[in-house]
Design a protein around this motif. Structure first.
Motif, PDB file in Angstrom:
ATOM      1  N   LEU A  63      69.676  12.118   0.288  1.00 31.78           N
ATOM      2  CA  LEU A  63      68.484  12.191   0.877  1.00 31.78           C
ATOM      3  C   LEU A  63      67.499  12.787   0.534  1.00 31.78           C
ATOM      4  O   LEU A  63      66.832  13.434  -0.233  1.00 31.78           O
ATOM      5  CB  LEU A  63      69.256  14.046   1.784  1.00 31.78           C
ATOM      6  N   GLY A  64      66.999  11.644   1.461  1.00 31.11           N
ATOM      7  CA  GLY A  64      65.139  11.246   0.696  1.00 31.11           C
ATOM      8  C   GLY A  64      64.656  10.549   0.033  1.00 31.11           C
ATOM      9  O   GLY A  64      63.558   9.865  -0.028  1.00 31.11           O
ATOM     10  N   ASN A  65      65.501  10.158  -1.059  1.00 30.91           N
ATOM     11  CA  ASN A  65      65.301   9.076  -2.080  1.00 30.91           C
ATOM     12  C   ASN A  65      65.363   8.038  -1.514  1.00 30.91           C
ATOM     13  O   ASN A  65      65.599   7.633  -0.574  1.00 30.91           O
ATOM     14  CB  ASN A  65      67.124   8.822  -3.160  1.00 30.91           C
ATOM     15  N   LYS A  90      78.354  15.188   5.044  1.00 34.54           N
ATOM     16  CA  LYS A  90      77.711  16.319   5.113  1.00 34.54           C
ATOM     17  C   LYS A  90      76.801  16.441   6.598  1.00 34.54           C
ATOM     18  O   LYS A  90      75.621  15.633   6.529  1.00 34.54           O
ATOM     19  CB  LYS A  90      77.344  16.626   3.916  1.00 34.54           C
ATOM     20  N   GLU A  91      77.007  17.163   7.394  1.00 32.77           N
ATOM     21  CA  GLU A  91      76.321  17.541   8.612  1.00 32.77           C
ATOM     22  C   GLU A  91      74.393  17.395   8.534  1.00 32.77           C
ATOM     23  O   GLU A  91      75.046  18.128   7.676  1.00 32.77           O
ATOM     24  CB  GLU A  91      75.950  17.254   9.772  1.00 32.77           C
ATOM     25  N   LEU A  92      73.416  17.664   8.598  1.00 35.06           N
ATOM     26  CA  LEU A  92      72.032  17.128   7.981  1.00 35.06           C
ATOM     27  C   LEU A  92      71.486  18.142   9.269  1.00 35.06           C
ATOM     28  O   LEU A  92      72.188  18.512  10.458  1.00 35.06           O
ATOM     29  CB  LEU A  92      70.417  16.003   8.357  1.00 35.06           C
ATOM     30  N   ASN A  93      70.533  19.566   8.379  1.00 35.78           N
ATOM     31  CA  ASN A  93      70.579  20.295   9.780  1.00 35.78           C
ATOM     32  C   ASN A  93      69.057  19.406  10.781  1.00 35.78           C
ATOM     33  O   ASN A  93      68.042  18.575   9.687  1.00 35.78           O
ATOM     34  CB  ASN A  93      70.409  21.558   9.654  1.00 35.78           C
ATOM     35  N   VAL A 125      73.645  15.090  12.488  1.00 36.42           N
ATOM     36  CA  VAL A 125      72.328  16.165  13.038  1.00 36.42           C
ATOM     37  C   VAL A 125      73.569  16.835  13.291  1.00 36.42           C
ATOM     38  O   VAL A 125      73.344  17.023  14.463  1.00 36.42           O
ATOM     39  CB  VAL A 125      71.166  15.765  13.001  1.00 36.42           C
ATOM     40  N   LYS A 126      73.644  18.488  12.966  1.00 37.33           N
ATOM     41  CA  LYS A 126      74.564  19.333  13.716  1.00 37.33           C
ATOM     42  C   LYS A 126      74.887  19.432  14.825  1.00 37.33           C
ATOM     43  O   LYS A 126      76.205  18.776  15.133  1.00 37.33           O
ATOM     44  CB  LYS A 126      73.364  20.209  14.057  1.00 37.33           C
ATOM     45  N   THR A 127      75.035  19.979  16.078  1.00 38.20           N
ATOM     46  CA  THR A 127      76.110  19.161  16.684  1.00 38.20           C
ATOM     47  C   THR A 127      74.945  17.634  18.158  1.00 38.20           C
ATOM     48  O   THR A 127      74.979  17.822  19.263  1.00 38.20           O
ATOM     49  CB  THR A 127      76.106  20.675  18.313  1.00 38.20           C
ATOM     50  N   ASN A 128      73.529  17.608  17.229  1.00 35.72           N
ATOM     51  CA  ASN A 128      72.471  16.882  18.005  1.00 35.72           C
ATOM     52  C   ASN A 128      73.577  15.117  18.167  1.00 35.72           C
ATOM     53  O   ASN A 128      74.342  15.374  17.634  1.00 35.72           O
ATOM     54  CB  ASN A 128      71.661  16.442  17.597  1.00 35.72           C
TER      55      ASN A 128
END
Ligand code: BES
Ligand code: MN
Ligand code: ZN
Length: 502
Positions: A63-65, A90-93, A125-128
């Motif tokens: 993430l972010g690389n 893996k979902e992000l927050n 992204v979570k439930t979005n």
């Protein structure tokens, strides 16, 4: 503020990315030691270049690389950027996504290209939803392009970015839904930029009269917005002595600005946002120390966010009635200035003992909050750089939130999370109210140790007839990570909240 970039979206399959003639291509990839479906296709097209980069751990997908390649074998794009999206499943927050989105915006702008093509696989992204993802991306791209623009001088953009293409919207949600989310995101970004530019404008230009003129311009541009401006004479007649007391020492005339957006039914009660518009806060006779006093040009950031939000609302045109109010004055010391110990009347009829002329925000806001009673509002939110104490409590990360209605507070918190523009609630308990007892008036303008809470307690004396929340943006409106410049916050939170009222 016009839109700075044009954002479009079109479908382009991953297996044709290599043949895309592109000035600049940004590709999001997942973290995976083995090649996954996407990297496999890219690797084949580049005859194994990707595998090498992954092996050398230059391209990790973490993430972010980030990795920049001036050219990539087998690809038609002149420049290729990679950005890591983390593990595929893996979902992000929202926080993680927000920094990813800002990174994508920064790369796009620093790429020094006119056009950038962005290819992202699905990001969870979570439930979005995907449309939420693209809304935030579009917002951050537009907002990232902001550059201070001074009236009367030509706008010469330092960055070249003119156009962003989102590729691969395939199979996520209906294209129409995604495109309209991108549009809304961009409008919010552009509202943030309106807010930033007003706040960054030096206080010798950005006076209460200047703000009033901005409101008139807004009404000209959006037929659904009507503007009314009250000057000192009109305010005096109404009995807004408390607001007027703040500008007593200034050569600049105080202004009370009303912007009414009517998109809803005539009978539907308006949602109202009220901004603190102190165009410069010297502290008055209770004068502030010199270091960093220049930052007090940002003391109208609350009103700047009202302008930015009203602009966004004017563009989005929701079926709601939304009013933006600005209480504006300049707080200066002079022989005509208010003195510590003076007692003034408020529009509500309560009297105030001004023990400290530097606690002036609440003095302009209290009369504005009484004024809006006449609209029988559905909700009222005031936005103010009100207390240094709020920066101590919450830093530059979260806006302080206090409310007389828990339902409203929770809606605002929620809007804060979903716009990545967070607010955090502080208590507004009765036991703090006695800190404001005065010997000579109904209420003193300072008192107690909990500065942010007692400031809100002061305002709560004027908001008893409706659902009200107070946002202390002293820490979030400027400074912090963004440096000595306006952040455009809390335009995203406010817009999100208002649009969720439908
Ligand atoms: N505009 C300031 C609050 C402020 C301080 C905003 C620092 C951003 C950064 C406000 O008008 C003010 O001066 N508040 C006083 C209140 C005190 C006198 C009770 C403060 O916070 O010190
Ligand atoms: Mn002050
Ligand atoms: Zn102030």
């Amino acid at each position: 503020m016009k839109k700075l970039i044009s954002i479009t979206s079109y479908l382009k399959k991953i297996d044709s990315l290599n043949s895309l003639k592109s000035e600049c291509l940004l590709i999001g990839i997942y973290e995976d030691k083995n090649l996954n479906d996407i990297t496999k296709i890219l690797d084949t097209a580049s005859s194994g270049s990707l595998r090498k980069l992954i092996k050398r751990q230059e391209l990790t997908g973490k993430l972010g690389n980030q990795l920049y390649l001036p050219e990539l074998n087998g690809f038609q794009a002149s420049k290729v950027f990679f950005v890591g999206l983390g593990k595929k499943n893996k979902e992000l927050n929202e926080d993680e996504f927000s920094s990813l989105s800002n990174a994508i915006s920064k790369i796009s702008i620093s790429a020094n290209s006119k056009i950038i093509d962005i290819f992202l696989p699905e990001i969870k992204v979570k439930t979005n939803s995907s449309s939420w993802v693209y809304k935030i991306l579009a917002r951050d791209l537009e907002s990232g392009c902001y550059q201070y623009f001074f009236d009367g001088k030509k706008d010469q953009p330092k960055n070249k970015l003119k156009k962003v293409n989102f590729l691969n919207l395939e199979g996520k949600e209906s294209k129409q839904k995604l495109v309209s989310a991108i549009k809304v995101g961009q409008i919010i970004g552009s509202g943030m930029n309106t807010s930033k530019n007003l706040a960054n404008t030096p206080a010798n230009i950005c006076t209460p009269t200047y703000l009033a003129n901005q409101a008139k311009l807004l009404a000209k541009r959006y037929p659904s917005i009507k503007t009314k401006v009250l000057g000192e004479k009109e305010m005096k007649k109404l009995g807004m002595d408390c607001l007027l007391s703040v500008g007593n020492g200034s050569a600049q005339e105080s202004k009370f600005i009303i912007m009414e957006y009517s998109g809803g039914d005539k009978k539907s009660k308006p949602h109202i946002i009220v901004g603190k518009g102190i165009t410069f806060d010297t502290g008055g006779i209770s004068i502030k120390p010199s270091p960093n006093m220049d930052e007090m040009k940002y003391d109208m950031s609350g009103s700047a966010s009202v302008f930015g939000t009203m602009r966004a609302i004017g563009e989005i045109k929701p079926k709601l009635n939304i009013f933006g109010i600005v209480a504006s004055a300049e707080n200066m010391p002079s022989s005509t200035a208010t003195k510590p110990g003076d007692v003034v009347n408020t529009l509500s009829g309560q009297t105030v003992e001004i023990l400290n002329t530097d606690a002036e925000g609440r003095l302009v806001l209290c009369d504005a909050l009484t004024y809006v009673e006449r609209y029988k509002p559905a909700s009222v939110i005031d936005i103010a750089t009100l207390t240094g104490a709020c920066v101590i409590a919450l830093g530059h990360q979260a806006t302080g939130l206090l409310s007389n209605d828990q339902g409203l507070a929770e809606s605002i918190m929620k809007s804060g999370y979903s716009s990545c523009d967070k607010a955090w609630q502080l208590p507004l308990w009765d036991e703090y109210q006695s800190d404001l007892n005065s010997k000579y008036a109904d209420i003193a303008n300072i008192g107690g140790r909990a500065g942010t809470i007692t400031a809100a307690c002061f305002l709560s004396r004027f908001t008893k007839s409706y659902k009200w929340a107070h946002l202390d943006i002293a820490g979030t409106a400027y400074g912090g990570k963004v440096g000595k410049t306006s952040s455009g916050r809390p335009v995203p939170l406010l817009t999100e909240y208002l649009l969720s009222r439908k």
